[in-house]
Design an enzyme around this catalytic site. Sequence first.
Site, PDB file in Angstrom:
ATOM      1  N   LEU A 500      54.209  35.030  44.014  1.00 35.81           N
ATOM      2  CA  LEU A 500      54.210  36.150  45.487  1.00 35.81           C
ATOM      3  C   LEU A 500      52.340  35.950  45.473  1.00 35.81           C
ATOM      4  CD1 LEU A 500      55.457  38.950  43.740  1.00 35.81           C
ATOM      5  CD2 LEU A 500      56.942  38.182  44.920  1.00 35.81           C
ATOM      6  N   GLY A 501      51.902  35.836  45.424  1.00 39.71           N
ATOM      7  CA  GLY A 501      50.710  35.577  45.965  1.00 39.71           C
ATOM      8  C   GLY A 501      49.334  35.468  44.980  1.00 39.71           C
ATOM      9  N   GLY A 503      46.281  37.572  43.603  1.00 38.83           N
ATOM     10  CA  GLY A 503      45.464  39.005  43.411  1.00 38.83           C
ATOM     11  C   GLY A 503      44.287  38.915  43.128  1.00 38.83           C
ATOM     12  N   GLY A 504      43.277  39.655  42.430  1.00 37.03           N
ATOM     13  CA  GLY A 504      42.374  39.984  42.562  1.00 37.03           C
ATOM     14  C   GLY A 504      41.643  38.691  41.393  1.00 37.03           C
ATOM     15  N   GLY A 506      44.293  36.826  38.855  1.00 40.46           N
ATOM     16  CA  GLY A 506      45.022  36.126  38.960  1.00 40.46           C
ATOM     17  C   GLY A 506      46.039  35.254  39.949  1.00 40.46           C
ATOM     18  N   VAL A 508      50.027  36.040  41.138  1.00 37.95           N
ATOM     19  CA  VAL A 508      50.950  37.461  40.758  1.00 37.95           C
ATOM     20  C   VAL A 508      52.245  36.363  41.263  1.00 37.95           C
ATOM     21  CG1 VAL A 508      51.783  39.474  41.229  1.00 37.95           C
ATOM     22  CG2 VAL A 508      49.567  39.302  41.492  1.00 37.95           C
ATOM     23  N   ASP A 619      37.728  48.117  47.633  1.00 35.08           N
ATOM     24  CA  ASP A 619      37.678  46.384  47.740  1.00 35.08           C
ATOM     25  C   ASP A 619      39.442  46.684  48.806  1.00 35.08           C
ATOM     26  OD1 ASP A 619      38.033  44.365  48.841  1.00 35.08           O
ATOM     27  OD2 ASP A 619      38.935  43.837  46.950  1.00 35.08           O
TER      28      ASP A 619
END
Length: 810
Positions: A500-501, A503-504, A506, A508, A619
Amino acid sequence: MLIFKVMAPLVAGLVFLSVTFPYSIAADTLNPDQPLRDGQTIVSAKETFALGFFSPGESKHRYVGIWYNKLPGGQTTTVVWVANRSSPLSGTNGSLELNGNGTLTINSMISLPMTMVALTNPVAQLLDDGNFVIRESNSSEFAWQSFDYPTDTLLSGMKLGWDLRTGLNRNLTSWRSKDDPSPGSYVVSINLEGTTQGNLWSGSTKKWRSGPWTGITFSNVGEQPRTYSHRFGFVNNKDEVYYMYNTTGTQIVHRKLVDQSGMLQNFVWIESTGMWNLFLKYPMNECLEYSRCGPYGVCDINVWPICRCLQGFKPKSPQEWLLMDASSGCDRLTTLDCKNRSNGFMIVTLAALPETSNAIVYTNINQDECRYRCLKNCSCTAYATANISGAGLGCVIWVKELIDLRMSSHPTQDVFVRLMAADLASISNKFSKKSQTKSVVLIIVFSMAALIIPLIYFYSWGKKKMIQKDIRGNGEFELAQLQWSTLMVATHNFAMTNILGKGGFGLVYKGKLAEGREIAVKRLSKNSTQGIDEFENEVTFIAKLQHRNLVRLLGYCIKGDEKILVYEYMPNGSLDACLFGKEKGEHLDWQTRFHIIEGIARGLLYLHQDSRLRIIHRDLKASNILLDIEMNSKISDFGLARNFGDCETMIKTRKVVGTYGYMAPEYTLDGVFSMKSDVFSFGVLILEIISGQRNRILLSNPHLYLLGKAWRLWNEGKVLDLLDPLISNSFSVSQVMRCINIGLLCVQEKSEDRPSMASIIVMLSNDDAPLPEPKEPGFKAIFSTKHDAVSNQNDLHTFNDITLTEQIGR
Ligand SMILES: *[C@@H]1O[C@H](CO)[C@@H](O)[C@H](O)[C@H]1NC(C)=O
Ligand SMILES: *[C@@H]1O[C@H](CO)[C@@H](O)[C@H](O)[C@H]1NC(C)=O
Ligand SMILES: *[C@@H]1O[C@H](CO)[C@@H](O)[C@H](O)[C@H]1NC(C)=O
Ligand SMILES: *[C@@H]1O[C@H](CO)[C@@H](O)[C@H](O)[C@H]1NC(C)=O
Ligand SMILES: *[C@@H]1O[C@H](CO)[C@@H](O)[C@H](O)[C@H]1NC(C)=O
Ligand SMILES: *[C@@H]1O[C@H](CO)[C@@H](O)[C@H](O)[C@H]1NC(C)=O
Ligand SMILES: *[C@@H]1O[C@H](CO)[C@@H](O)[C@H](O)[C@H]1NC(C)=O
Ligand SMILES: *[C@@H]1O[C@H](CO)[C@@H](O)[C@H](O)[C@H]1NC(C)=O
Ligand SMILES: CC(=O)N[C@H]1CO[C@H](CO)[C@@H](O)[C@@H]1O
């Protein structure tokens, strides 16, 4: 132009002839043998409405319809009624005709929905309220009226509901699409069984119900944020059962509409903007969605999780409840056994009566008699007394499961739920132990000897509120530990296509559990040392935080080197993708954007002030805001969040982490952060959401910097130019202006000039709260200071979405 001001009385027939409306035929009436051809219109006396042939949207078909005559942007922009919506014409040779006996035909074939006796001297007329009527020319009584056959729109003066004498059922049915007015799947109707109420149907599934009429309003509509002045009423007698509203002045143009998204929407025309303003829609929030928490589940929008079981009940499927799916509802702890006479009642005070469509309603029965009738019937699960439809005292007896139970901050409706004595006793024990729970519980245990003996009567100080035990234990949320194999299956062995994308710390992945529930799976990169801190940070914080505007952590999995977090899946992805991605915010109308801003504000207030920990997120940015199916915003990624003590207001760090473009000047430059640095990021987010533009930092071109642009437009008095041109739908000018003003206040240079999240909430939700005038935002310092990390990048990049996690030297 003042569109809906009362015009000077017009001499019918003179004015319309050629100048303003070249195609309109004389005045507002249609006579026999004088057909209305495609291209011609008839216009009501004050020119408010017009009737004629039109093609909706991209459609080539021709329909006969009624629309607002004078709205800018094309005459047929707002169609309020369509004749024979399922059977359009294909060519432009249509003609609408009034026959000598008073029936209407289109191309002498298609008849309008009509049931009427033959007239001798008929005339059809379009009235100024939008009603198209047929009457004897010498009479004012309508033989037929379009108001009796609504399509998707309810206008002032229309009846929604039943004429019991003729069996006429007037309901609203959505269009199939914006190009096709034929009946879609959403219907708003009034039911007759149980207590009468308004219902929104999606096919055969109920989506929302208004609750019974209390004499003043409907009982289950939730807190109404703002209403435009109109009177509404509900008539319930042996002849008629209907809802109706009247606008109170000619200036107010108001319509209700059930649209293709399945919402019952309320619009008011705002003259100054020349647009429709959507000011209220149902279901307004998750708890108003029909049976959101299943049978015997109670929904409370003010707590998280929003679903709980009534006392004396437990989740039917604990696993599903843990995964935030409460739709299966709750079961009794002890099965109701009516032969065993040790049973009685627990009072719960709710916002409205539970669903009554399968309840039995008696009028003019007092509470004792109502209770007695419930006890007499073994199928009775609960009873309540209520002022039903304002008709005085009535008794409602449920013989099936209780559904659609809702709590609010001011619950008023007592409901007596039948429980076995064992469960009643356990509630009273729990209750006396937890006396700080502000509640009133009255328990009546029924025994054969004396019909009704109040045995135990507990009363505790404080606000009247139901006590509930939710699925948390000791206040800590139970985090599900998931099997590695389950996650492998759910994500197809962490397939690339499931990503999906990032993340901070790792990647996802999207996953699907065996029972069909979708999840988001965050997998810690194995070689990230930074990641381990962030993983722990995330687990520490997010597991303790529960708020509807924070993304929910559902479970975790640790196996060898693998560290995995499982979240609820957010079907609408990140705000970043929605605003700046391929679709570029086209589907983000103003209402949605405002809803997103409010959600972020509430989530942030919770972090700063209301949660048990006080947390600075550090953030906050568009890619860390996720959107659920209803476009509720959820703050995510707590990898950089910091907890701070009660006395601390500011923390200084040598390690500046965060994202350029969102970082406050004092943090970028001096490494000092506080809640006010989150407020700065929030301000940047507001301006990005309004403008649909990223806040770029390009040293070579500071004019692209969004804060600079907003400040310039503000000073030039052209601040509406900031608005994303894709916001083509209605919006409220004053609301947009307020939001820009708040955005600018949040990005003030000095942190003490920025408002707290608590005052921001007040400013956002209260149109009358005075707003300070903003000063110049704090961006000068960022551009004027030589900053290694920024200048190193040769201006080629924008920094907005890069989270800096490496230490940058100062
Ligand atoms: C209108 O035109 C269509 C074809 O475009 C034709 O089939 C129909 O018979 C015409 N109707 C009338 C009333 O002329
Ligand atoms: C009116 O006239 C039309 C055609 O002339 C006919 O089809 C219809 O049945 C008549 N309606 C009544 C109520 O008599
Ligand atoms: C209207 O006219 C019809 C016949 O044209 C007549 O039968 C009827 O009585 C008249 N009604 C009124 C109210 O004048
Ligand atoms: C809506 O009205 C139509 C026409 O009266 C009726 O056939 C239909 O059953 C109604 N639908 C509902 C949900 O009441
Ligand atoms: C709305 O206006 C109509 C006509 O004036 C009136 O009969 C009706 O009672 C009014 N309804 C309400 C709710 O005020
Ligand atoms: C209890 O109520 C149900 C629902 O109306 C009814 O069918 C049943 O006959 C009643 N039972 C008794 C014992 O009255
Ligand atoms: C019920 O509601 C109506 C309308 O608001 C009110 O006039 C009446 O007094 C109420 N009756 C009771 C018993 O509360
Ligand atoms: C009635 O139910 C209680 C538990 O709720 C049980 O202890 C008791 O034995 C039952 N009595 C009869 C007669 O079934
Ligand atoms: C709702 C309604 O009256 N529909 C009519 C539209 O026209 C067709 C004939 O083309 C009639 O059968 C329908 O009754």
